[in-house]
Design a protein around this motif. Structure first.
Motif, PDB file in Angstrom:
ATOM      1  N   PRO A  10      15.409 -25.390 -10.435  1.00  0.00           N
ATOM      2  CA  PRO A  10      14.619 -25.645 -11.939  1.00  0.00           C
ATOM      3  C   PRO A  10      14.683 -24.154 -12.108  1.00  0.00           C
ATOM      4  CG  PRO A  10      13.166 -26.430 -10.179  1.00  0.00           C
ATOM      5  CD  PRO A  10      14.635 -26.165  -9.515  1.00  0.00           C
ATOM      6  N   ALA A  24      11.347 -23.578 -24.326  1.00  0.00           N
ATOM      7  CA  ALA A  24      10.734 -23.740 -22.948  1.00  0.00           C
ATOM      8  C   ALA A  24      10.203 -22.775 -22.216  1.00  0.00           C
ATOM      9  CB  ALA A  24      12.050 -24.045 -22.069  1.00  0.00           C
ATOM     10  N   GLN A  75       7.962 -24.451 -10.647  1.00  0.00           N
ATOM     11  CA  GLN A  75       8.598 -24.192  -9.196  1.00  0.00           C
ATOM     12  C   GLN A  75       9.361 -22.716  -9.287  1.00  0.00           C
ATOM     13  OE1 GLN A  75      10.787 -27.533  -7.650  1.00  0.00           O
ATOM     14  NE2 GLN A  75       9.779 -29.083  -8.870  1.00  0.00           N
ATOM     15  N   GLY A  93       9.176 -31.494 -22.165  1.00  0.00           N
ATOM     16  CA  GLY A  93       9.143 -32.174 -20.727  1.00  0.00           C
ATOM     17  C   GLY A  93      10.502 -32.113 -19.734  1.00  0.00           C
ATOM     18  N   GLU A  94      11.591 -31.624 -20.368  1.00  0.00           N
ATOM     19  CA  GLU A  94      12.681 -31.954 -19.435  1.00  0.00           C
ATOM     20  C   GLU A  94      12.978 -30.394 -18.970  1.00  0.00           C
ATOM     21  OE1 GLU A  94      14.448 -31.893 -23.290  1.00  0.00           O
ATOM     22  OE2 GLU A  94      14.276 -34.245 -23.419  1.00  0.00           O
ATOM     23  N   THR A  95      13.686 -30.673 -17.737  1.00  0.00           N
ATOM     24  CA  THR A  95      13.954 -29.368 -16.697  1.00  0.00           C
ATOM     25  C   THR A  95      15.156 -28.883 -17.070  1.00  0.00           C
ATOM     26  OG1 THR A  95      12.512 -30.268 -14.870  1.00  0.00           O
ATOM     27  CG2 THR A  95      14.311 -28.610 -14.257  1.00  0.00           C
ATOM     28  N   HIS A 117       9.814 -22.579 -15.402  1.00  0.00           N
ATOM     29  CA  HIS A 117       9.572 -23.841 -14.489  1.00  0.00           C
ATOM     30  C   HIS A 117       8.338 -23.451 -13.522  1.00  0.00           C
ATOM     31  CE1 HIS A 117       9.813 -27.580 -12.059  1.00  0.00           C
ATOM     32  NE2 HIS A 117      10.454 -28.098 -13.205  1.00  0.00           N
ATOM     33  N   LYS A 122      18.109 -26.396 -15.343  1.00  0.00           N
ATOM     34  CA  LYS A 122      18.524 -26.066 -14.134  1.00  0.00           C
ATOM     35  C   LYS A 122      19.504 -24.866 -14.090  1.00  0.00           C
ATOM     36  CE  LYS A 122      17.694 -30.678 -12.315  1.00  0.00           C
ATOM     37  NZ  LYS A 122      18.281 -31.935 -11.452  1.00  0.00           N
ATOM     38  N   PHE A 154      13.639 -23.779 -16.114  1.00  0.00           N
ATOM     39  CA  PHE A 154      12.763 -23.834 -17.340  1.00  0.00           C
ATOM     40  C   PHE A 154      12.230 -25.360 -17.217  1.00  0.00           C
ATOM     41  CE2 PHE A 154      15.841 -20.579 -18.350  1.00  0.00           C
ATOM     42  CZ  PHE A 154      14.969 -19.451 -18.587  1.00  0.00           C
ATOM     43  N   LEU A 155      11.084 -25.370 -17.986  1.00  0.00           N
ATOM     44  CA  LEU A 155      10.449 -26.752 -18.441  1.00  0.00           C
ATOM     45  C   LEU A 155      10.311 -26.683 -19.790  1.00  0.00           C
ATOM     46  CD1 LEU A 155       9.632 -29.262 -17.016  1.00  0.00           C
ATOM     47  CD2 LEU A 155       7.235 -28.496 -16.970  1.00  0.00           C
ATOM     48  N   SER A 156      10.938 -27.578 -20.589  1.00  0.00           N
ATOM     49  CA  SER A 156      11.152 -27.641 -21.916  1.00  0.00           C
ATOM     50  C   SER A 156       9.611 -28.146 -22.491  1.00  0.00           C
ATOM     51  CB  SER A 156      12.039 -28.451 -22.826  1.00  0.00           C
ATOM     52  OG  SER A 156      11.883 -29.898 -22.459  1.00  0.00           O
TER      53      SER A 156
END
Length: 357
Positions: A304, A285, A290, A311-313, A288, A315, A306-308
């Motif tokens: 948030p 990841a 944001q 596509g998964e967040t 993120h 938190k 990280f963004l994998s």
């Protein structure tokens, strides 16, 4: 080392909370807390401290952080042009890691800004010793010895970060009044970017950064700037910070009284790594969107992180809100650090003035 006394703070309205109050500064976990008589007396007290006779400005500790490299070179040009009268106080300029600067690399063998602990500085030098360990011991001989009466009064070590940290002033203790007053002065005078104070609170013997060699020290960290690049706006923020530090020392040595009071700071808590594949240890990841570029924002549970890559967040799961910094710093990938976390504090520092002989 400062002695600790038991103090009390009153959380409005009417709730009492026990805290630790040092003889050097009062640390309030919550800026909304109101202090009682001991702290009021401390605010009114005036500390008489020795003059700062010698200052070292060090650039190129990391050879690809170019603002400090070019600022040291500019100061050396000014010295050739104007002599020692270029500044109102004695200033030593140091290109800390010349081999890395020549190759525009962070380091040759190992990160030199991790080589200034007492253990590393006292380690025997052999044919296999890393270049940066050898150089760190040379700098300790030049500017130290660390933790000795002969050590230079202050080191300003100049660094860049790829993170969006504005101007961040890093040092090791919340009980060094002179350093904190310089930080407060810079917070007051510099308006182009946020000026934040970060306290690491390590034992000086364990402190591994170059500035820990001096009696008082600050790491001046300015970003964002890519490594191997110099940006004019970032360079001149760093230059303003150095010029104002010299200005404060000159005023202090000349007898100016600097009033005490409250100042905002951040205390390092811990480091967070990227999500990784448990077998290969490769990243799964990225920071993120944001969170990216929001250094020192307040992270709350559910925000948030990280963004994998699928596509998964991921938190923030901790209950305590904390402030991230050095977010997505390029040089920290090898260290397994996605960002650090800090807690915001209010420090109460006393009025200071120079000791008269």
């Amino acid at each position: 080392m400062s002695q600790q006394n038991t103090g009390f703070m009153r959380e409005l309205p009417g709730q009492w909370k026990s805290v630790s109050v040092t003889s050097s500064s009062c640390v309030k976990d919550d800026p909304g807390l109101v202090t009682e008589d001991e702290v009021e007396k401390e605010e009114m007290a005036s500390a008489f401290l020795p003059a700062l006779g010698r200052l070292a400005i060090c650039g190129g500790t990391h050879g690809n952080e170019l603002s400090g490299v070019y600022l040291v070179q500019e100061m050396e040009r000014q010295r050739k042009e104007k002599g020692d009268s270029a500044w109102p106080i004695p200033v030593t300029t140091v290109l800390s890691n010349p081999r890395a600067v020549k190759e525009c690399r962070r380091y040759i063998d190992t990160d030199m800004n991790r080589c200034f602990s007492r253990a590393t500085l006292s380690s025997p030098i052999t044919d296999s010793s890393p270049y940066e360990v050898r150089r760190a011991q040379e700098l300790n001989n030049l500017l130290g010895p660390k933790e000795s009466a002969d050590a230079i009064d202050m080191i300003c070590d100049l660094h860049n970060t790829t993170s969006n940290m504005g101007l961040t002033l890093i040092h090791y203790t919340s009980s060094d009044w002179l350093t904190l007053h310089i930080c407060k002065y810079l917070q007051t005078k510099i308006t182009k970017v946020p000026v934040r104070v970060l306290v690491l609170d390590f034992q000086i013997s364990d402190a591994y950064n170059l500035e820990s060699v001096s009696k008082h020290g600050i790491t001046i960290e300015v970003g964002p700037q890519p490594h191997g690049v110099v940006r004019a706006d970032i360079y001149f923020i760093m230059k303003e910070a150095v010029d104002l530090t010299i200005d404060w020392i000159h005023k202090f040595n000349s007898g100016t009284v600097f009033e005490g009071g409250d100042m905002e700071a951040f205390k390092f808590i811990k480091s967070i790594d990227y999500p990784r594949d448990p077998e290969t240890r490769t990243l799964t990841a990225a920071i993120h969107p944001q969170l990216q570029d929001r250094d020192f924002c307040l992270l709350k549970q559910g925000d948030p992180l990280f963004l994998s890559f699928s596509g998964e967040t991921v938190k923030y799961e901790e209950e305590e809100p904390l402030h991230p910094f050095f977010i997505n710093e390029c040089a920290y990938y090898e260290k397994g650090i996605a960002f650090h976390l800090a807690k915001k504090l209010t420090l109460t520092i006393p009025t200071v003035q120079v000791q008269k002989h």
